[in-house]
Enzyme design. Structure first.
Site, PDB file in Angstrom:
ATOM      1  N   TYR A  61     -14.568   0.104   1.198  1.00  0.00           N
ATOM      2  CA  TYR A  61     -13.354   0.890   0.995  1.00  0.00           C
ATOM      3  C   TYR A  61     -13.192   2.089   1.915  1.00  0.00           C
ATOM      4  O   TYR A  61     -12.081   2.614   2.030  1.00  0.00           O
ATOM      5  CB  TYR A  61     -13.297   1.369  -0.463  1.00  0.00           C
ATOM      6  CG  TYR A  61     -13.129   0.230  -1.431  1.00  0.00           C
ATOM      7  CD1 TYR A  61     -11.923  -0.439  -1.544  1.00  0.00           C
ATOM      8  CD2 TYR A  61     -14.191  -0.208  -2.212  1.00  0.00           C
ATOM      9  CE1 TYR A  61     -11.769  -1.501  -2.422  1.00  0.00           C
ATOM     10  CE2 TYR A  61     -14.043  -1.269  -3.095  1.00  0.00           C
ATOM     11  CZ  TYR A  61     -12.824  -1.907  -3.184  1.00  0.00           C
ATOM     12  OH  TYR A  61     -12.674  -2.965  -4.043  1.00  0.00           O
ATOM     13  N   LEU A  62     -14.241   2.568   2.544  1.00  0.00           N
ATOM     14  CA  LEU A  62     -14.141   3.729   3.414  1.00  0.00           C
ATOM     15  C   LEU A  62     -14.086   3.277   4.865  1.00  0.00           C
ATOM     16  O   LEU A  62     -15.015   2.621   5.353  1.00  0.00           O
ATOM     17  CB  LEU A  62     -15.326   4.673   3.205  1.00  0.00           C
ATOM     18  CG  LEU A  62     -15.502   5.229   1.793  1.00  0.00           C
ATOM     19  CD1 LEU A  62     -16.697   6.170   1.737  1.00  0.00           C
ATOM     20  CD2 LEU A  62     -14.236   5.936   1.324  1.00  0.00           C
TER      21      LEU A  62
END
Length: 883
Positions: free
Chosen positions: A842-843
């Site tokens: 997600y990052l």
């Protein structure tokens, strides 16, 4: 690919024997594996839910979340499925030749019993493997190494190849010994970047007479330049640099990575099947009603799956035991005990003799010498060499999960209704191979023919099959660092960045629809509010035989509690059966909507009865091409992470303070995304060791202060040195010095024994016992001196040092103590948060790369080797790059 059951690799504790060989109290060992495409492969403890902190949650009351009706759960579609973690972390299936899960290969008949047991050994072509090593050897280097030609950001060791960026990071002037305590599962590489090689003058060209250029000095770690201006060092480093040119930098190549055609040519060697099952020795038998049972191989193999898990929490679970026993009895219908024993009662079965045998085999493997382990690994690597790479459009790429998972018992997560069920052996007849039209069809390493061979260049998988537990499709893909995976990752994050240009309009639209007179639109807008503000997954319908996990669209009324004036308490099982419990304040209109949605409904009714995942994603696509709930989740995670990092003022911060700020931001994102884990069972013990080490550093500084005061009494008035260590008293000092004395004596004894062994090997006379006694007496005298100084605030050193050196040593210890205290705080704060999941899925990795360049932080402190390999394209990010 996942490995549900790695039975023989579980940590098992020997407990008292009981019926079935169980520990009646219950085992404290539990090893979970990800069965449903879990987001993180970082921890075996991730599957246990816990309470969220930081003001976003309250301690949840005990609650039974069992389903009452056919349930609906979150999406497991490709749109909302997280990427797999690096296969480099996987445990090889055939590493141990014990009858546990990873090594068993006897053909277990389907539960309707139509298959014949085969015990042929898998065919292996040694010559082919050797030839593969000759031709494919170069491809085994991590792809990240390919970028070194552009920069010298990180120095390379044999284990940690650098990933470079276009712009070199500023050189670090101080050496920091502390390591980042980032995450239990995803521990970053501890390799420290070495100094940049000193530039030397290029070698001179050979002249007409054939004279050679002068040779560099015999220091392999220093780089020199050859006649072409290329750096070179040791032979091994030069060989690796030669291989760099063969690695495809797809992010620098022209072409449309979004096209439907994924490749032009594809050639690979298929998958590796686990070896056939080896029956147990004749003296190892399970017992039924206290008597040995003679089982045929097929039934014995399944019994072994359970026996190997005897001291885990699974074997104490009623559902697990029930499912196992039913499937085992189905196997025994076709392969009954050879001595005629009728096994009808589970409680009369005793698997402990089998368990004890497995434990003995595990101990033997653990006792192998270093050379034996190296030889075994070398043989395994040689056997697997040709499967580790493929030819994609004429270039070598690493294959990810090329091993077929062995048969075993399904574990699942949480209250999965099928845990304990028998996972059948996968055979060539179950597998579809995807390969280029002109490529040779691979030959399976066990008897049988492929189910089908196809040539679909619009997909990226190399092989697939359907497992028998949940009928899920299993795929073999390229490795995380491959071009196809890298393109997929980059496209995902670019799609999330694109959402920045549309998010304000989308939010205005769903805010307007919160008051819509059309109930379907109002429900959809409320669901979008949750997906946007709380990063909930979309959710999807699930059947009776699946775990009761839900997402936004499949929330039931029982999962949402309203608390005036505008607070909502969420309490449900999310993906992988991880509990989601939060008390959040929402806009008044959202609170009003939920009260309306719950009217005249029972607890088990759907909260959003007019919205499903398909209709929601269809609407999201109309707002922005390619937009899904997964994109929203990625956008919110990365944008929140970027904002939190930018808010920190780290101008004069130490390295550890910077790492703590980074991990704090990561924790906030993990909490937002509900990336939880249970605190490691060894956490308290680990924290106690860290606190002990912290105090020992304070003890060392205290002794140096007292030495300084003895030499120069004026320093007692200096505030910098006058403050005592508040948490160190005489009792602790006495216990500490006694413990250190015992350690020193033990070291002296070991060194004495080792020195004597060496002397004997060399044919010399060993040292006498007097030598050891003298050493021990010297140690005891030293600690008697320390004891005499206790409480006097006076101390002396063995070797006298100038005041300046002592001051310098105190300064270093002070910095070290401060950094270690920050490590302790960081470790304790992250004990119940899985940081690795966010980094993997997600990052945007470019956020981390740019932040490291701005703040002069070694990337290896934050990214493991797996992540460095997974995100080579992100290393090009400049300092001013923002999500």
């Amino acid at each position: 690919m996942s490995s549900d059951v790695s039975a023989s690799s579980n940590r098992l504790l020997a407990l008292k024997s009981a019926p079935n060989g169980h520990n009646p109290v219950g085992s404290h060992m539990n090893g979970h594996s990800n069965q449903n495409g879990a987001e993180s492969s970082m921890s075996e403890d991730d599957d246990l839910p816990l309470t969220i902190r930081k003001g976003e949650s309250v301690s949840p009351p005990p609650r039974n979340l069992k389903r009452k009706k056919p349930v609906y759960a979150e999406s497991s579609s490709d749109d909302d499925a997280p990427l797999a973690s690096s296969p480099a972390k996987r445990v090889p299936a055939a590493a141990v030749r014990t009858p546990g899960a990873e090594v068993t290969t006897t053909s277990v008949s389907r539960l309707n019993g139509k298959r014949i047991i085969k015990s042929e050994s898998p065919s292996s072509d040694v010559d082919d493997a050797q030839e593969s090593r000759k031709t494919n050897g170069k491809a085994k280097k991590p792809p990240k190494k390919k970028l070194k030609e552009d920069t010298d950001d990180f120095s390379a060791s044999e284990d940690e190849k650098p990933i470079a960026t276009k712009k070199p990071a500023p050189s670090r002037k101080r050496k920091v010994k502390e390591e980042s305590e980032v995450d239990e599962e995803e521990k970053p590489s501890t390799k420290k970047p070495g100094p940049k090689p000193r530039a030397k003058k290029p070698k001179k060209e050979e002249d007409a007479s054939g004279s050679e250029a002068p040779k560099p000095k015999k220091r392999a770690t220093k780089a020199v330049k050859d006649k072409d201006g290329n750096t070179k060092g040791k032979k091994k480093e030069k060989k690796e640099e030669d291989e760099e040119e063969e690695v495809f930098k797809w992010w620098e190549a022209d072409g449309n990575s979004d096209g439907s055609i994924k490749w032009q040519t594809l050639e690979h060697n298929g998958v590796i099947f686990p070896p056939p099952y080896e029956p147990l020795p004749k003296h190892v038998k399970m017992k039924y009603n206290g008597k040995d049972v003679n089982l045929p191989p097929a039934a014995e193999e399944v019994a072994g799956f359970y026996a190997a898990m005897l001291e885990t929490d699974h074997a104490q679970d009623a559902i697990f035991n029930k499912n196992f026993f039913e499937d085992w009895k189905s196997v025994m219908k076709n392969h009954p005990p050879l001595d005629g024993t009728k096994i009808e009662s589970f409680t009369s079965c005793d698997f402990r003799p089998m368990y004890e045998y497995f434990e003995g085999e595990r101990a033997k493997k653990k006792a192998m010498t270093t050379q034996e382990k190296k030889d075994a690994k070398k043989a395994k690597d040689e056997m697997e060499a040709k499967y580790t790479t493929c030819l994609l459009d004429g270039r070598k790429e690493k294959v990810g999960n090329f091993r077929v998972e062995p048969p075993g018992l399904f574990r699942g997560r949480g209250e999965h209704p099928k845990k304990g069920a028998l996972k059948l052996r996968v055979r060539p007849e179950d597998i579809i191979i995807n390969i280029g039209k002109d490529a040779p069809i691979p030959v399976p390493n066990m008897p049988g023919n492929w189910k089908a061979v196809q040539h679909d260049n619009t997909v990226t998988w190399l092989a697939n099959w359907t497992e028998n537990i949940n009928n899920n499709h299993k795929y073999v893909f390229l490795a995380a660092g491959s071009s196809l995976k890298g393109q997929s990752d980059m496209n995902k994050f670019e799609k999330a960045r694109e959402l920045k240009n549309h998010v304000d309009r989308i939010r205005q639209n769903y805010t307007r629809d919160l008051k819509s007179k059309v109930m379907a639109d109002r429900q959809r807008a409320t669901a979008m509010y949750f997906i946007d503000k709380l990063a909930l997954r979309a959710g999807n319908e699930k059947g009776e035989d699946e775990a009761d996990t839900v997402g936004c669209c499949s929330l039931r009324c029982e999962h949402v509690t309203l608390e005036a004036p505008n607070f909502i308490i969420f309490d449900f099982l999310g993906k992988d059966s991880i509990r989601y419990y939060k008390r959040v304040d929402v806009e008044p209109q959202v609170f009003k909507n939920l009260r309306i949605f719950k009217e005249n409904k029972n607890d088990e009714d759907n909260l959003f009865d007019r919205v499903n995942t398909s209709s929601l994603n269809k609407h999201l696509t109309s707002e922005m091409k390619g937009l899904t709930a997964k994109v929203f989740r990625t956008f919110n995670a990365s944008s929140t992470f970027q904002r939190l990092l930018d808010e920190e003022n780290l101008e004069d911060a130490t390295l550890q303070e910077k790492l703590n700020a980074y991990n704090k931001a990561n924790r906030m994102v993990a909490i937002l995304c509900n990336h939880q884990r249970s605190a490691p069972k060894t956490h308290d013990q680990s924290m106690e060791k860290m606190r002990y080490r912290h105090r020992s550093l304070k003890y060392e500084r205290m002794k140096l202060r007292h030495v300084l005061f003895e030499m120069e009494p004026k320093y007692k008035k200096n505030k910098k040195y006058a403050e005592d260590e508040s948490d160190i008293d005489d009792d602790w000092i006495a216990a500490y010095e006694e413990a250190e004395k015992a350690k020193d004596i033990e070291k002296a004894e070991k060194k004495f024994a080792k020195d004597n062994e060496k002397l004997v090997e060399e044919g010399n006379k060993p040292q006498g016992d007097k030598v050891l006694r003298d050493r021990i007496e010297a140690i005891e005298e030293e600690y008697e001196r320390l004891a005499s100084e206790r409480g006097t605030k006076k101390a002396t050193l063995k070797t006298r040092k100038p005041v300046e050196k002592i001051e310098e040593a105190i300064e270093k210890l002070t910095d070290k103590i401060k950094g270690f205290r920050l490590q302790i705080e960081d470790r304790d704060a992250g004990k119940e948060v899985a940081l690795g999941t966010s980094k993997i899925n997600y990052l945007d990795p470019r956020i981390t790369v740019a932040w490291c360049k701005i703040h002069d932080v070694p990337l290896e402190k934050l990214f493991s080797k797996t992540l460095l390999t997974k995100f080579p394209w992100a290393m090009q990010a400049e300092e001013d790059w923002k999500f």
